[in-house]
Design an enzyme around this catalytic site. Structure first.
Site, PDB file in Angstrom:
ATOM      1  N   GLU A  20      -0.783   4.553  -8.038  1.00 38.49           N
ATOM      2  CA  GLU A  20      -0.482   5.430  -6.915  1.00 38.49           C
ATOM      3  C   GLU A  20       0.851   6.120  -7.235  1.00 38.49           C
ATOM      4  O   GLU A  20       1.835   5.449  -7.558  1.00 38.49           O
ATOM      5  CB  GLU A  20      -0.363   4.597  -5.626  1.00 38.49           C
ATOM      6  CG  GLU A  20      -0.175   5.396  -4.373  1.00 38.49           C
ATOM      7  CD  GLU A  20      -1.476   5.866  -3.720  1.00 38.49           C
ATOM      8  OE1 GLU A  20      -2.573   5.706  -4.306  1.00 38.49           O
ATOM      9  OE2 GLU A  20      -1.391   6.417  -2.616  1.00 38.49           O
ATOM     10  N   ARG A  23     -16.795   1.109  -2.348  1.00 39.44           N
ATOM     11  CA  ARG A  23     -15.837   0.664  -1.327  1.00 39.44           C
ATOM     12  C   ARG A  23     -16.112  -0.816  -1.102  1.00 39.44           C
ATOM     13  O   ARG A  23     -17.147  -1.167  -0.555  1.00 39.44           O
ATOM     14  CB  ARG A  23     -16.028   1.475  -0.036  1.00 39.44           C
ATOM     15  CG  ARG A  23     -14.904   1.284   0.963  1.00 39.44           C
ATOM     16  CD  ARG A  23     -15.024   2.215   2.143  1.00 39.44           C
ATOM     17  NE  ARG A  23     -14.629   3.583   1.849  1.00 39.44           N
ATOM     18  CZ  ARG A  23     -13.365   4.008   1.802  1.00 39.44           C
ATOM     19  NH1 ARG A  23     -12.383   3.179   2.019  1.00 39.44           N
ATOM     20  NH2 ARG A  23     -13.098   5.260   1.521  1.00 39.44           N
ATOM     21  N   LYS A  70       0.886  -1.170   0.000  1.00 44.54           N
ATOM     22  CA  LYS A  70       0.000   0.000   0.000  1.00 44.54           C
ATOM     23  C   LYS A  70       0.915   1.209   0.000  1.00 44.54           C
ATOM     24  O   LYS A  70       1.517   1.554   1.015  1.00 44.54           O
ATOM     25  CB  LYS A  70      -0.921   0.031   1.222  1.00 44.54           C
ATOM     26  CG  LYS A  70      -1.893   1.206   1.174  1.00 44.54           C
ATOM     27  CD  LYS A  70      -2.828   1.199   2.357  1.00 44.54           C
ATOM     28  CE  LYS A  70      -3.973   2.194   2.261  1.00 44.54           C
ATOM     29  NZ  LYS A  70      -3.654   3.524   1.805  1.00 44.54           N
ATOM     30  N   LYS A  80      -7.419  -3.099   2.944  1.00 43.64           N
ATOM     31  CA  LYS A  80      -6.134  -2.541   3.360  1.00 43.64           C
ATOM     32  C   LYS A  80      -5.797  -3.025   4.767  1.00 43.64           C
ATOM     33  O   LYS A  80      -6.692  -3.158   5.612  1.00 43.64           O
ATOM     34  CB  LYS A  80      -6.154  -1.015   3.306  1.00 43.64           C
ATOM     35  CG  LYS A  80      -7.264  -0.373   4.055  1.00 43.64           C
ATOM     36  CD  LYS A  80      -7.239   1.145   3.908  1.00 43.64           C
ATOM     37  CE  LYS A  80      -8.529   1.735   4.425  1.00 43.64           C
ATOM     38  NZ  LYS A  80      -8.651   3.168   4.247  1.00 43.64           N
TER      39      LYS A  80
HETATM   40  P1  ATP Z   1      -6.006   5.843   3.515  1.00 46.28           P
HETATM   41  O1  ATP Z   1      -6.387   7.140   4.136  1.00 46.28           O
HETATM   42  O2  ATP Z   1      -5.804   4.714   4.468  1.00 46.28           O
HETATM   43  O3  ATP Z   1      -4.937   5.975   2.471  1.00 46.28           O
HETATM   44  P2  ATP Z   1      -8.009   6.142   1.680  1.00 46.28           P
HETATM   45  O4  ATP Z   1      -9.298   6.570   2.256  1.00 46.28           O
HETATM   46  O5  ATP Z   1      -7.151   7.169   1.064  1.00 46.28           O
HETATM   47  O6  ATP Z   1      -7.217   5.343   2.768  1.00 46.28           O
HETATM   48  P3  ATP Z   1      -8.709   3.576   0.793  1.00 46.28           P
HETATM   49  O7  ATP Z   1      -9.578   3.126  -0.296  1.00 46.28           O
HETATM   50  O8  ATP Z   1      -9.226   3.372   2.136  1.00 46.28           O
HETATM   51  O9  ATP Z   1      -8.307   5.084   0.558  1.00 46.28           O
HETATM   52  O10 ATP Z   1      -7.310   2.857   0.674  1.00 46.28           O
HETATM   53  C1  ATP Z   1      -6.852   2.578  -0.588  1.00 46.28           C
HETATM   54  C2  ATP Z   1      -5.964   3.676  -1.094  1.00 46.28           C
HETATM   55  O11 ATP Z   1      -4.621   3.242  -1.001  1.00 46.28           O
HETATM   56  C3  ATP Z   1      -6.207   3.896  -2.543  1.00 46.28           C
HETATM   57  O12 ATP Z   1      -7.141   4.919  -2.742  1.00 46.28           O
HETATM   58  C4  ATP Z   1      -4.854   4.258  -3.125  1.00 46.28           C
HETATM   59  O13 ATP Z   1      -4.735   5.668  -3.175  1.00 46.28           O
HETATM   60  C5  ATP Z   1      -3.875   3.717  -2.124  1.00 46.28           C
HETATM   61  N1  ATP Z   1      -3.055   2.592  -2.624  1.00 46.28           N
HETATM   62  C6  ATP Z   1      -1.733   2.479  -2.430  1.00 46.28           C
HETATM   63  N2  ATP Z   1      -1.249   1.354  -2.951  1.00 46.28           N
HETATM   64  C7  ATP Z   1      -2.288   0.694  -3.495  1.00 46.28           C
HETATM   65  C8  ATP Z   1      -2.422  -0.548  -4.185  1.00 46.28           C
HETATM   66  N3  ATP Z   1      -1.379  -1.350  -4.415  1.00 46.28           N
HETATM   67  N4  ATP Z   1      -3.663  -0.898  -4.598  1.00 46.28           N
HETATM   68  C9  ATP Z   1      -4.736  -0.113  -4.372  1.00 46.28           C
HETATM   69  N5  ATP Z   1      -4.667   1.079  -3.724  1.00 46.28           N
HETATM   70  C10 ATP Z   1      -3.456   1.485  -3.292  1.00 46.28           C
END
Ligand code: ATP
Length: 569
Positions: free
Chosen positions: A302, A419, A252, A425
């Site tokens: 990302e 979602r 991530k 995650k």
């Molecule tokens: P957080 O605040 O924990 O980053 P978020 O609300 O921004 O979460 P989430 O959908 O909860 O977003 O977490 C996924 C996010 O992580 C994605 O929106 C993306 O920006 C990021 N990300 C990083 N690496 C990856 C990956 N390998 N696959 C998918 N998403 C990824």
């Protein structure tokens, strides 16, 4: 259609807080809407174009005040005074139009086409000397408006319609109007909205009752799509339970989401808020042309910043300024280099990929991206059912300065805007939240003139409702060089002040921030019923829409998780 009809609809929608009633009212209305009036669907969301369009109305309260003053022949000071006492510019416009209408005759009949025509001219006007032209366009509408029409015209102009209608209510109303609320229809309509982000287009297809046509509504290169979002798991074991074994596990990355569109030589980059940021990242355009195969595609990725000397990855805050930067692009590119980590493909060489299983999409990513470290790479991924291997991978991700891991079901389709439980995650235990600033207090002493403590709010249960959950003063710096300063945050918030009382101000919910905190407590002091202990500012989240901040339910869940953790250790 007469604008009056739409204003009446807004009135009846505002009169109830019950979602079912709103759906019923709206579905009756939608049955009456002819195809030629389909763009009314944008107005229903307080917009003039589809959600993805960058053309927004963007009228300030000040300009709206001038327009009300001119159209109703009222002194500007009086308009401001009314605003202070009523607190809603729309209501002020309604009242003053009513007073004026008693002495004059209404001049024209206002139609929704005319409203759209004038409002659509607003974003086209830029630069000096355009204020008067904007004023003239709004005043022209207001002069023809009845009181209730004036109310909603002004609210539309300042981006605060307040009818409590969300996209999902419009979706359900369409299904009710044309398919007697068939569950399958709701699903198909939702999918079409997710793929197109265009309610008017989906309305047209729903009205002709060609549900199968909705299936054909496909992604288009160049048109932004909402991204798929992840749910959370406490640990790897829970992650496996949610996504199944084996699954894909990726780093991530701690950067910002970038959706990459390419057709021929043309590359367009969008953020998760559907903003076009192509100009800010010229090097990405170059990488794509050089290192990714394919004539046309949409990739999900990302973008992560790294230190130009040590090559160490850096946190999101470091590069976040590149998203908004409009000048000195080359210098920024040099100072704050980024690496693109591609983890999904939604479209490839003329074919949508979103209904393909993740495993196949992930394979395609690796076939087309020729990885070039520190420029563009396919995300680090393993496919495994082994918890020990997964733990090791997780540790490596953290050692590499990334946030944690993502666990993905191998057979999951890509669901834009959802979602989903097939993408999870896992991050180290920490307490953090995304919230919005809705108030502040001016400081004293060396902080006088600057806001020094900030009221934070989460989403309430009703649409458009924000509930206070605490006050934050730490994490913000005295000096600008050290990070986010009181001065900078104050300047950001000042234009959003809606009312002032002594040192306390109320602020329009717009600025989303990430905070960490030590504990959630029940509290009678805030209208959410909860208070955060020791909230600390972490970063601004300009990439995060208001709809995605923490909700009351998230807070309740975090509170019970917190209790569970205490009990077990
Ligand atoms: P957080 O605040 O924990 O980053 P978020 O609300 O921004 O979460 P989430 O959908 O909860 O977003 O977490 C996924 C996010 O992580 C994605 O929106 C993306 O920006 C990021 N990300 C990083 N690496 C990856 C990956 N390998 N696959 C998918 N998403 C990824």
């Amino acid at each position: 259609m007469r604008y009056k009809r739409l204003a009446e609809l807004y009135e009846s929608l505002s009169a109830t807080t019950k979602r079912l009633e709103k759906t019923e009212i709206l579905s009756k209305f939608l049955r009456e809407v002819d195809n030629e009036d389909k763009e009314i669907l944008y107005l229903l969301q307080g917009d003039i174009y589809p959600e993805y369009s960058e053309k927004k109305i963007g009228i300030s309260s000040q300009l709206a005040i001038q327009a009300i003053s001119k159209a109703t022949g009222t002194e500007k000071e009086k308009v401001v005074k009314e605003w202070k006492s009523i607190g809603d510019l729309g209501k002020v416009a309604e009242k003053l139009t009513k007073e004026k209408k008693q002495s004059t005759l209404q001049s024209h009949v206002l139609t929704t086409e005319k409203v759209l025509e004038n409002l659509r001219k607003l974003p086209e006007l830029i630069g000096k000397g355009t204020v008067n032209k904007k004023l003239a366009l709004i005043t022209e509408l207001l002069t023809s408006a009845s009181p209730v029409e004036a109310l909603y015209l002004i609210r539309t102009c300042i981006g605060d319609l307040r009818i409590g209608v969300q996209e999902s209510t419009i979706r359900d109303a369409m299904a009710r109007a044309f398919f007697e609320e068939d569950k399958e229809a709701i699903d198909k309509i939702q999918r079409a909205i997710d793929r197109t982000n265009d309610l008017s287009l989906v309305f047209e297809m729903t009205k002709t009752k060609k549900l199968d046509k909705l299936k054909e509504v496909h992604l288009e290169v160049g048109k932004p799509i909402k991204v798929m979002l992840a749910q959370k798991a406490k640990n790897i074991k829970e992650g496996f339970e949610m996504v199944g074994k084996p699954c894909g596990i990726e780093y991530k990355y701690d950067g910002f989401r970038l959706l990459i569109h390419k057709k021929g030589k043309e590359v367009i980059l969008f953020t998760r808020r559907l903003e076009n940021v192509t100009k800010q990242f010229p090097e990405v355009v170059e990488y794509l042309n050089k290192y990714v195969k394919g004539n046309s595609f949409i990739l999900d990725s990302e973008a992560v910043g790294y230190d130009k000397k040590t090559k160490e990855y850096q946190s999101f805050q470091h590069i976040s300024q590149r998203i908004r930067r409009k000048y000195d692009i080359e210098k920024m590119q040099e100072e704050l280099p980024i690496e693109i980590n591609v983890f999904d493909v939604l479209y490839f060489n003329g074919k949508s990929q979103i209904d393909e299983p993740f495993e196949k999409r992930a394979k395609l990513v690796r076939e087309i991206v020729k990885s070039q470290p520190y420029k563009i790479i396919s995300s680090k991924m393993i496919i495994t059912d082994d918890e020990t291997k997964a733990e090791k991978f997780y540790k490596n991700a953290l050692n590499d300065q990334q946030e944690g891991i993502m666990m993905k079901s191998l057979n999951a389709i890509y669901q834009p805007g959802r979602r989903v439980g097939q993408m999870i995650k896992v991050k180290p235990e920490e307490r953090d939240l995304d919230l919005v600033i809705t108030g502040a207090e001016y400081g004293t002493g060396k902080r006088s003139g600057w806001m020094s403590s900030f009221i934070l709010s989460c989403k309430g249960n009703k649409p458009g409702e924000f509930l206070e959950i605490g006050k934050m003063g730490t994490g913000i710096k005295e000096k600008e060089e050290e990070g986010m300063s009181f001065k900078e945050l104050t300047e950001k918030l000042k234009p959003l002040i809606t009312s002032e009382k002594g040192k306390t101000v109320k602020i329009k919910p717009k600025v989303v921030i990430s905070v960490t905190y030590q504990e959630i407590q029940r509290s009678p002091n805030y209208n959410s019923g909860w208070a955060l202990r020791f909230p600390r500012f972490v970063s601004l989240r300009p990439d995060k829409p208001l709809s995605e901040i923490a909700s009351l339910k998230d807070i309740e869940k975090d509170f019970s998780d917190q209790k569970r953790n205490w009990r077990y250790g």
